[in-house]
Design a protein around this motif. Structure first.
Motif, short mmCIF file in Angstrom:
data_model
loop_
_atom_site.label_atom_id
_atom_site.label_comp_id
_atom_site.label_asym_id
_atom_site.label_seq_id
_atom_site.Cartn_x
_atom_site.Cartn_y
_atom_site.Cartn_z
N VAL A 123 7.30 -69.34 -71.66
CA VAL A 123 7.94 -68.51 -70.64
C VAL A 123 7.22 -67.17 -70.42
CG1 VAL A 123 10.09 -67.40 -69.96
CG2 VAL A 123 10.14 -69.60 -71.10
N PRO B 33 5.60 -62.12 -84.16
CA PRO B 33 6.72 -62.99 -84.51
C PRO B 33 6.31 -64.46 -84.40
CG PRO B 33 7.29 -61.52 -82.67
CD PRO B 33 5.86 -61.30 -82.97
N LEU C 104 13.46 -63.20 -67.63
CA LEU C 104 12.33 -63.83 -66.94
C LEU C 104 12.71 -65.20 -66.42
CD1 LEU C 104 9.22 -62.94 -69.16
CD2 LEU C 104 9.65 -62.17 -66.84
N LEU D 61 11.87 -66.88 -81.69
CA LEU D 61 10.92 -66.08 -82.45
C LEU D 61 11.64 -65.28 -83.53
CD1 LEU D 61 8.53 -64.66 -79.72
CD2 LEU D 61 8.04 -66.44 -81.38
N ARG E 247 10.20 -69.58 -76.56
CA ARG E 247 9.94 -68.39 -77.39
C ARG E 247 11.21 -67.61 -77.76
NH1 ARG E 247 5.64 -70.08 -79.12
NH2 ARG E 247 4.74 -68.12 -79.70
N ASP F 25 3.22 -59.98 -77.72
CA ASP F 25 3.83 -60.39 -78.98
C ASP F 25 4.39 -61.80 -78.95
OD1 ASP F 25 3.41 -58.48 -80.80
OD2 ASP F 25 5.47 -57.71 -80.89
N THR F 26 4.80 -62.27 -77.78
CA THR F 26 5.59 -63.51 -77.78
C THR F 26 4.87 -64.72 -77.20
OG1 THR F 26 6.54 -62.97 -75.64
CG2 THR F 26 7.77 -62.25 -77.55
N LYS G 248 13.96 -55.20 -81.91
CA LYS G 248 12.81 -55.66 -81.14
C LYS G 248 13.01 -57.11 -80.70
CE LYS G 248 8.56 -56.62 -82.84
NZ LYS G 248 7.32 -56.37 -83.58
N GLU H 283 15.55 -57.41 -77.96
CA GLU H 283 15.00 -56.93 -76.69
C GLU H 283 14.07 -57.99 -76.09
OE1 GLU H 283 15.98 -54.50 -75.05
OE2 GLU H 283 14.45 -54.46 -73.47
N TYR H 284 13.24 -58.58 -76.94
CA TYR H 284 12.33 -59.64 -76.47
C TYR H 284 13.12 -60.81 -75.90
CZ TYR H 284 8.20 -57.51 -78.65
OH TYR H 284 7.16 -56.68 -78.99
N MET I 281 5.76 -57.02 -74.69
CA MET I 281 6.51 -58.22 -75.03
C MET I 281 5.62 -59.46 -74.92
SD MET I 281 8.19 -61.01 -73.69
CE MET I 281 8.91 -60.93 -72.09
N THR J 77 5.95 -66.79 -66.50
CA THR J 77 6.65 -65.90 -65.57
C THR J 77 6.20 -64.45 -65.74
OG1 THR J 77 8.49 -67.38 -65.94
CG2 THR J 77 8.94 -65.46 -64.62
N MET K 168 14.52 -60.05 -72.58
CA MET K 168 13.50 -60.08 -71.53
C MET K 168 13.11 -61.51 -71.18
SD MET K 168 11.09 -56.95 -72.74
CE MET K 168 10.15 -56.49 -71.33
N LEU K 169 13.06 -62.37 -72.19
CA LEU K 169 12.68 -63.76 -71.93
C LEU K 169 13.72 -64.46 -71.07
CD1 LEU K 169 11.30 -64.61 -75.48
CD2 LEU K 169 10.00 -64.70 -73.35
#
Lengths: 572, 240
Positions: free
Chosen positions: A467, B60, B91, B51, B48, A505-506, B80, B83-84, A502, A471, B87-88
């Motif tokens: 993702v 992560p 998205l 994570l 994700r 990191d992801t 953190k 928050e990630y 972000m 995106t 956001m995912l």
């Protein structure tokens, strides 16, 4: 062919070359062909045929000679005389050079490059030692320059462990960008147990502005085959694959011919060089996906699957092609291997700086005077590359930034020009060594626009599996576009930073994790430009059009317009 | 089966060696959000959301696919990470057109539940408003690309459990789409067996049974329990 016959062939070809009173090397690298090198070759060939094809005159169509923006290039070698190189050669000029040389007169000085030209003098050519010196389609010419001698040495004098140790001692690190110690990787694969093992060469170079791997594959294909065969011997594999980008048909065709020639000569195939080692190499062609440069996606693609990365571990060294241990290196890394064994691991590791040993090939492009393919020792200051080899910026522009590592890399600002170019130092600046694209930019470049360009590339090339990359790239691109057209707010800048961190990191693979690098590094070094775009709605470099309004200004403008109207809609 | 000990959220747990971090956490009632993952299907690691922070790892790691190892120190929730995850999910909500009020799966949707759980009350990113087609050519089922989150559960269950491999992915990046056979209308698919496994595993209303209206599509997965459990255990080298 056995080792003795290899040495004999090398000796015989070398003698034949030394007996020539004139050797003409015309660069037939892709940029030179685009500039008309084929016409030059045809004119010279006609002239030579007219002379009766004398045995002591030789015309060679070589691979890339280096200064690509100055093509077509013609190098003239005469015994007892320094070599001379002409730039921007026309068929007429080439014939004049040939005729005056035959009559032993003074050669024309028009378009002649100076003897002490720093572009050539400042380079150290190990990987590119044969590029531009030999006909890439000729096995004999490669052998005459010591080709396949390293393979013979490995097969007859060294155990596989010795070979791995040699690579470890050389300090060679992966040239594809990651910089993982090559010797260590070889030892890992050697120790992994599996019914079969494979060697894979990654030739899926896709960074915008980078063409090192293409040039190497086109100019010196046998060097790569030799490197792969040595790796195969070292790790105990019997099959190698070269994954060539679909956009590189010439490279694929030359590699194919090289494999065929080498198999015929007994340098590949069963019982290589009369030893007990058998090794085959096949070509796999990519289908135009940048992500297939990522190792797990590349392996998937070779196996006929969708080119998508998968999570590591397991690393390919444990489970790669069809679950077997697989060694995967960049083609430039394999190009280094024959040099390591011909000059010795110690001599190889004498080049370089800190933990980065040896040399690195760069595709120098952008606003420098001398564009082209260069090879320099690791740790050379960036200033030397830009100002001495590159000849400074074109049209007297001021240096603003250098972009390394393509869409995964970052920008290096002018105040860091004296940084030694090696893995650690570039990483400390928020960039990466990458595969070797080096784009020089002057004050006419807008850094936000540059970041947007690379993000557009990543958006196109994201595979869509995870993702954040699928995106995230789209959203970052939209934010950057807003900054470029003047409709961004401070909040957008904040969101941009959050999203970049972000994503780094992801994301699942290197593509997504590195995609925000161009944005993060320009934010780090050129934040004032972003601020100028957002706060002052001004592009300092004058690139962005800034013809749209942010929401709050749009509202104000509307209110003004409305208040200027009478209640019946007419203007006062 | 060798046992290992690891720390999750400052608590010591023992586990079997072949287990993933996610399995261990769930066994002990620790909640890690997931979307693309489904017990018994091959883990993909695409969304994700799972994570977790692993001590010693610079980034992560996905809990669904990372095998536990002796001495791991794991944190499943931090500011953190939350928050990630937010956001995912944002998205995902921005990517296609997720309009709950007209969705067959309203109130039964995994994406909706996730968003609610994470406390998402607005999306900070631009909605992309992609105008994607629907495929209602199959007799009993329909596919609405606008609600698809590309978790690929349908692709995996069709390939690994049903063995039909009707579904696959076309295109790449943000233009990726689920396609039946070699990109023909689902109704013309010759490999599809109408088993409905893909429909039942779909986390959103992208794949649904025809005839359902807003909020009526509830996914029924119990008929898959046994086979998926067997597959899950087999992945660890165990049997039922």
């Amino acid at each position: 062919m056995n080792r003795g016959e290899l040495a004999e062939l090398a000796e015989a070809t070398l003698q034949k070359q030394q007996a020539c009173r004139l050797r003409l090397l015309v660069c037939c690298g892709t940029p030179c062909v685009a500039a008309g090198a084929e016409a030059v070759v045809a004119a010279l060939r006609e002239q030579l045929t007219g002379l009766g094809n004398l045995a002591d005159l030789e015309l060679v169509s070589t691979g890339c000679q280096g200064p690509c923006s100055r093509g077509p290039l013609l190098t003239v070698l005469q015994p007892g005389q320094p070599e001379q190189v002409w730039e921007k050669v026309t068929p007429e000029l080439a014939c004049t050079v040939l005729n005056t040389a035959l009559q032993q007169q003074h050669l024309p000085e028009q378009n002649l490059l100076p003897q002490d030209w720093p572009f050539f003098n400042r380079q150290t050519r190990l990987v590119l030692a044969n590029s531009g010196r030999i006909d890439p389609e000729s096995l004999e010419q490669y052998i005459a320059r010591g080709g396949y001698e390293s393979l013979a040495q490995a097969l007859h004098e060294m155990t596989p462990d010795d070979v791995c140790d040699g690579v470890v001692q050389s300090g060679l690190r992966g040239r594809g960008g990651g910089g993982y110690p090559t010797g260590l990787k070889w030892q890992l694969v050697r120790k992994s147990s599996g019914s079969r093992k494979f060697v894979v060469a990654n030739g899926d170079e896709g960074d915008p502005g980078a063409y090192m791997d293409r040039s190497l594959m086109e100019s010196d294909p046998h060097r790569i085959l030799e490197g792969i065969a040595i790796a195969g011997y070292a790790i105990g594999a019997d099959q190698g694959y070269i994954y060539v980008r679909g956009e590189y048909p010439v490279a694929a065709q030359r590699l194919r011919k090289a494999i065929k020639d080498a198999e015929r000569a007994g340098l590949l195939g069963s019982r290589v060089l009369d030893s007990s080692f058998s090794f085959r190499i096949d070509i796999r062609i990519g289908a135009g996906a940048f992500v297939c440069g990522e190792e797990t996606a590349l392996l998937g693609s070779i196996m006929g699957r969708r080119g998508q990365p998968r999570i590591r571990p397991p690393y390919p060294a444990e489970a790669g092609l069809w679950g077997c241990p697989t060694l995967i290196n960049n083609v430039e890394t394999f190009g280094n291997i024959p040099s390591i064994f011909s000059i010795g691991p110690q001599a190889f590791s004498a080049y370089g700086n800190g933990k980065s040993r040896g040399t690195k090939v760069f595709a120098l492009c952008g606003e420098v005077v001398n564009n082209g393919l260069i090879e320099v020792p690791m740790g050379i200051p960036l200033r030397e590359i830009v100002y001495e080899i590159g000849g400074g910026l074109a049209n007297g522009a001021t240096f603003k930034a250098a972009q390394t590592g393509g869409p995964s890399g970052g920008c290096i600002p002018a105040e860091k020009l004296d940084t030694p170019v090696d893995y650690e130092n570039l990483q400390a600046l928020g960039s990466i060594m990458g595969s070797g694209g080096l784009i020089v930019m002057g004050e006419q470049s807008c850094m936000v626009d540059v970041a947007r360009f690379f993000m557009e590339f990543c958006l196109d090339e994201s595979c869509g599996k995870c993702v954040p990359c699928r995106t995230g790239t789209v959203e970052i691109y939209r934010l950057l576009s807003r900054i470029c057209n003047g409709s961004a707010s401070q909040r957008d800048l904040q969101t941009l930073e959050q999203l970049c961190v972000m994503m780094k990191d992801t994301s699942l693979c290197g593509l997504g994790a590195a995609a925000p690098n161009p944005v993060l590094s320009t934010l780090r070094w050129f934040r004032q430009e972003y601020e100028a775009h957002v706060k002052d709605r001004r592009c300092p470099a004058g690139v962005c059009s800034m013809n749209e309004l942010p929401l709050h200004l749009l509202g104000e403008q509307l209110l003004q317009r409305i208040s200027a109207l009478r209640c019946d809609g007419e203007e006062y | 089966m060798p046992a290992i000990t690891l720390t999750i959220n400052n608590e010591l747990f023992s586990a079997r060696k072949e287990q993933t971090i996610l399995e261990i956490a769930r066994e002990h009632g620790i909640d890690i959000p997931t979307l693309c993952h489904f017990e018994g299907l091959e883990a993909m690691g695409g969304c994700r959301l799972c994570l977790v922070e692993l001590q010693g790892s610079p980034r992560p790691v996905p809990a669904c696919i990372t095998k536990a190892a002796e001495g791991m120190v794991i944190t499943t929730s931090s500011d953190k990470l939350i928050e990630y995850r937010k956001m995912l999910v944002e998205l995902l909500l921005a990517e296609r057109t997720h309009t709950c009020s007209i969705c067959v799966q309203n109130n039964n949707c995994e994406l909706q539940t996730l968003a609610a759980k994470l406390g998402i009350d607005h999306v900070r990113f631009d909605y992309l408003h992609q105008q994607l087609p629907m495929d209602a050519s199959r007799e009993r089922f329909a596919l609405d690309h606008n609600r698809c989150v590309l978790c690929l559960r349908c692709v995996r269950v069709c390939d690994a459990v049903e063995g039909a491999h009707t579904w696959d992915v076309r295109g790449r990046g943000s233009t990726s789409r689920i396609v039946a056979d070699l990109d023909r209308p689902w109704g013309n698919s010759t490999s599809c067996t109408d088993c409905g496994k893909c429909v039942q595993l779909c986390p959103t209303g992208a794949l649904y049974k025809k005839g359902a209206t807003v909020g009526e599509m509830k996914k029924e997965r119990s008929f898959l329990n046994r086979i998926l459990e067997r597959r899950r255990l087999a992945a660890q080298g165990r049997s039922l």
